[in-house]
Scaffold this motif. Structure first.
Motif, mmCIF file in Angstrom:
data_model
loop_
_atom_site.group_PDB
_atom_site.id
_atom_site.type_symbol
_atom_site.label_atom_id
_atom_site.label_comp_id
_atom_site.label_asym_id
_atom_site.label_seq_id
_atom_site.Cartn_x
_atom_site.Cartn_y
_atom_site.Cartn_z
ATOM 1 N N MET A 1 0.827 -1.207 0.000
ATOM 2 C CA MET A 1 0.000 0.000 0.000
ATOM 3 C C MET A 1 0.859 1.255 0.000
ATOM 4 N N LEU A 2 1.912 1.267 0.832
ATOM 5 C CA LEU A 2 2.808 2.421 0.878
ATOM 6 C C LEU A 2 3.487 2.634 -0.471
ATOM 7 N N ASP A 3 3.958 1.581 -1.081
ATOM 8 C CA ASP A 3 4.638 1.676 -2.365
ATOM 9 C C ASP A 3 3.713 2.253 -3.436
ATOM 10 N N ALA A 4 2.482 1.758 -3.484
ATOM 11 C CA ALA A 4 1.538 2.234 -4.496
ATOM 12 C C ALA A 4 1.193 3.712 -4.275
ATOM 13 N N LEU A 5 1.030 4.090 -3.014
ATOM 14 C CA LEU A 5 0.691 5.488 -2.713
ATOM 15 C C LEU A 5 1.821 6.424 -3.122
ATOM 16 N N LEU A 6 3.056 6.071 -2.798
ATOM 17 C CA LEU A 6 4.188 6.926 -3.133
ATOM 18 C C LEU A 6 4.390 6.985 -4.645
ATOM 19 N N ALA A 7 4.183 5.853 -5.327
ATOM 20 C CA ALA A 7 4.320 5.837 -6.783
ATOM 21 C C ALA A 7 3.303 6.753 -7.450
ATOM 22 N N ALA A 8 2.172 6.964 -6.791
ATOM 23 C CA ALA A 8 1.128 7.834 -7.338
ATOM 24 C C ALA A 8 1.395 9.312 -7.049
ATOM 25 N N GLY A 9 2.490 9.604 -6.336
ATOM 26 C CA GLY A 9 2.853 10.996 -6.079
ATOM 27 C C GLY A 9 2.136 11.635 -4.906
ATOM 28 N N ALA A 10 1.757 10.852 -3.910
ATOM 29 C CA ALA A 10 1.028 11.405 -2.762
ATOM 30 C C ALA A 10 1.914 12.322 -1.918
ATOM 31 N N ARG A 11 1.297 13.344 -1.380
ATOM 32 C CA ARG A 11 1.965 14.242 -0.429
ATOM 33 C C ARG A 11 0.905 14.810 0.507
ATOM 34 N N PRO A 12 1.305 15.302 1.683
ATOM 35 C CA PRO A 12 0.305 15.846 2.611
ATOM 36 C C PRO A 12 -0.481 16.994 1.983
ATOM 37 N N ASP A 13 -1.752 17.062 2.305
ATOM 38 C CA ASP A 13 -2.603 18.149 1.814
ATOM 39 C C ASP A 13 -2.237 19.424 2.578
ATOM 40 N N PRO A 14 -1.682 20.431 1.915
ATOM 41 C CA PRO A 14 -1.258 21.641 2.631
ATOM 42 C C PRO A 14 -2.423 22.421 3.236
ATOM 43 N N ALA A 15 -3.637 22.176 2.738
ATOM 44 C CA ALA A 15 -4.799 22.921 3.230
ATOM 45 C C ALA A 15 -5.549 22.184 4.331
ATOM 46 N N ALA A 16 -5.160 20.933 4.624
ATOM 47 C CA ALA A 16 -5.903 20.136 5.611
ATOM 48 C C ALA A 16 -4.933 19.225 6.360
ATOM 49 N N PRO A 17 -4.375 19.681 7.459
ATOM 50 C CA PRO A 17 -3.422 18.857 8.205
ATOM 51 C C PRO A 17 -4.107 17.653 8.842
ATOM 52 N N PRO A 18 -3.371 16.572 9.113
ATOM 53 C CA PRO A 18 -3.955 15.385 9.750
ATOM 54 C C PRO A 18 -4.474 15.696 11.141
ATOM 55 N N GLN A 19 -5.493 14.947 11.548
ATOM 56 C CA GLN A 19 -6.118 15.136 12.859
ATOM 57 C C GLN A 19 -6.063 13.835 13.651
ATOM 58 N N ARG A 20 -5.730 13.925 14.938
ATOM 59 C CA ARG A 20 -5.736 12.758 15.810
ATOM 60 C C ARG A 20 -7.162 12.430 16.243
ATOM 61 N N ASP A 21 -7.391 11.163 16.592
ATOM 62 C CA ASP A 21 -8.717 10.713 17.015
ATOM 63 C C ASP A 21 -8.980 11.198 18.438
ATOM 64 N N PRO A 22 -9.970 12.086 18.636
ATOM 65 C CA PRO A 22 -10.242 12.607 19.979
ATOM 66 C C PRO A 22 -10.996 11.625 20.869
ATOM 67 N N HIS A 23 -11.503 10.521 20.291
ATOM 68 C CA HIS A 23 -12.329 9.582 21.052
ATOM 69 C C HIS A 23 -11.570 8.323 21.455
ATOM 70 N N SER A 24 -10.268 8.329 21.301
ATOM 71 C CA SER A 24 -9.483 7.161 21.686
ATOM 72 C C SER A 24 -8.188 7.603 22.349
ATOM 73 N N ALA A 25 -7.794 6.864 23.385
ATOM 74 C CA ALA A 25 -6.518 7.117 24.045
ATOM 75 C C ALA A 25 -5.374 6.493 23.252
ATOM 76 N N ARG A 26 -5.704 5.701 22.240
ATOM 77 C CA ARG A 26 -4.675 5.099 21.405
ATOM 78 C C ARG A 26 -4.135 6.106 20.402
ATOM 79 N N ASP A 27 -3.003 5.745 19.802
ATOM 80 C CA ASP A 27 -2.317 6.624 18.860
ATOM 81 C C ASP A 27 -2.921 6.458 17.469
ATOM 82 N N HIS A 28 -4.094 7.061 17.258
ATOM 83 C CA HIS A 28 -4.809 6.926 15.982
ATOM 84 C C HIS A 28 -4.988 8.292 15.330
#
Length: 398
Positions: free
Chosen positions: A361-388
């Motif tokens: 999955m990682l290989d296919a994503l990188l081959a497709a040219g994926a990069r973080p969305d500059p307009a929408a940073p990742p968000q952590r799960d507020p409903h879990s104490a786990r690292d999600h």
């Protein structure tokens, strides 16, 4: 009784191998986890594991990877690339859902978007129920939602899947079909051994729900972390990252570092059925709860040099997996370890590398040219104490 926490790598490894420590992490999640493989102990666990282990063999994983899984990854990614953006959580769940459903024995159309969406919704809800101990929501409210989802899942998917397999088993007994005509999945194995395993319908339903959520949830979670770690590493070491893009073994090592640093379950819990003395000197009284701090053990400086750093090229002792304790150990070691994490070519008797779902999955994503969305940073799960992550938007370069 006291609660004893083990956070050194060697102590956690030894504890995993103790037959007098039974699973205790999923007591709160009994609505979906009661009597499933992961929580059984002793003879019941050995019998269930023996039946299901027949499906989880390296040759099967290698066959799936080269004949099925690569196409699933490519086909699932394609519409997101065409749209120019994706959320890693949705992409991850959708990619693994077909494979997970196939392994569990849940019949569905792989081309029906509505059915895939329904399985995605069920798997997320079952996962929420399984990890109830970590929820920040009202536990009773979550249990009610999970119970309702189990009923709906049974009606839409499980009942028809059971009916088809029971018909095939009846035809097998009558000599109308052969073993090759039977699906190779968990549901078929359970139906063939229901009496030996002492399964009733509710137990059967929970076991299939467990497989559906465990495979999809942990793999999708590892995928989002693997991409996040990759983006950070490529910014720090662009030459190393570029080398990994063309070296499958190094790319797989990147995933192993992610698994070490972000285990799907940061802790395991066990209950002592008898007094236990560990070689490191820890005394565990009978009846006490033992917390295996996997996240800490995977960063034990006695085992991992510069333990908090993401270093795909790191060296580890010969008897230590690159992923540490991310897949558990002992009797409850993850049954799908090699499906998700693959097998390094150097450790395979045939010298054939199995990359594993997350690396593909990682290989296919990188081959497709994926990069973080500059307009929408990742968000952590507020409903879990786990690292999600709750969301992780990416965009694709033209």
């Amino acid at each position: 009784m006291p609660t004893i926490t083990l956070d050194r790598y060697a102590d956690v490894r030894e504890a995993y191998r103790q037959h007098d420590l039974e699973q205790a992490l999923y007591d709160a999640g009994g609505v979906v986890m009661a009597d499933c493989l992961l929580v059984l102990h002793g003879a019941a666990h050995r019998t269930r594991r023996r039946v299901e282990n027949r499906l989880f063999r390296r040759g099967t994983f290698r066959h799936w990877e080269h004949t099925f899984l690569r196409d699933v990854v490519t086909d699932t990614l394609a519409p997101f690339v065409a749209a120019g953006r994706a959320d890693l959580l949705e992409l991850g769940y959708r990619t693994v859902m077909n494979l997970t459903a196939m392994v569990a024995g849940v019949d569905h159309s792989t081309t029906d978007v509505a059915e895939t969406d329904a399985l995605y919704r069920f798997a997320k809800k079952f996962s929420e129920g399984a990890t109830l101990v970590h929820t920040t929501r009202d536990p009773d409210e979550v249990r009610a939602e999970v119970a309702e989802a189990l009923e709906e899942f049974d009606r839409i998917f499980l009942t028809p899947s059971i009916a088809r397999r029971e018909e095939l088993l009846a035809r097998l007994a009558a000599g109308e079909v052969t073993e090759d005509d039977l699906p190779r999945d968990v549901l078929t194995a359970l139906l063939r051994n229901t009496e030996e395993l002492g399964l009733d319908r509710d137990m059967l339903r929970r076991e299939i729900a467990f497989y559906l959520q465990a495979g999809s949830h942990s793999t999708a979670d590892a995928f989002s972390h693997a991409v996040d770690d990759w983006f950070a590493w490529s910014a720090r070491d662009p030459e190393g990252a570029e080398k990994a893009r063309h070296d499958p073994a190094l790319l797989q090592a990147c995933v192993y570092e992610t698994l070490r640093l972000h285990p799907a379950s940061p802790v395991a819990r066990r209950r002592a059925l008898a007094p236990i003395a560990l070689r490191g000197g820890t005394e565990i009284p009978e009846g006490s709860e033992v917390v295996l701090d996997i996240a800490a053990a995977n960063r034990d400086p006695a085992i991992f040099d510069r333990p908090t750093e993401y270093d795909p090229a790191r060296e580890v002792p010969a008897d230590v997996p690159r992923w540490g304790h991310a897949f558990g150990g002992g009797m409850h070691a993850c049954i799908g370890t090699e499906l998700a994490g693959g097998v390094p070519a150097a450790t395979d008797r045939e010298g054939a590398q199995v990359l594993g779902t997350v690396t593909l999955m990682l290989d296919a994503l990188l081959a497709a040219g994926a990069r973080p969305d500059p307009a929408a940073p990742p968000q952590r799960d507020p409903h879990s104490a786990r690292d999600h992550f709750a969301s992780y938007p990416v965009v694709f370069a033209p």
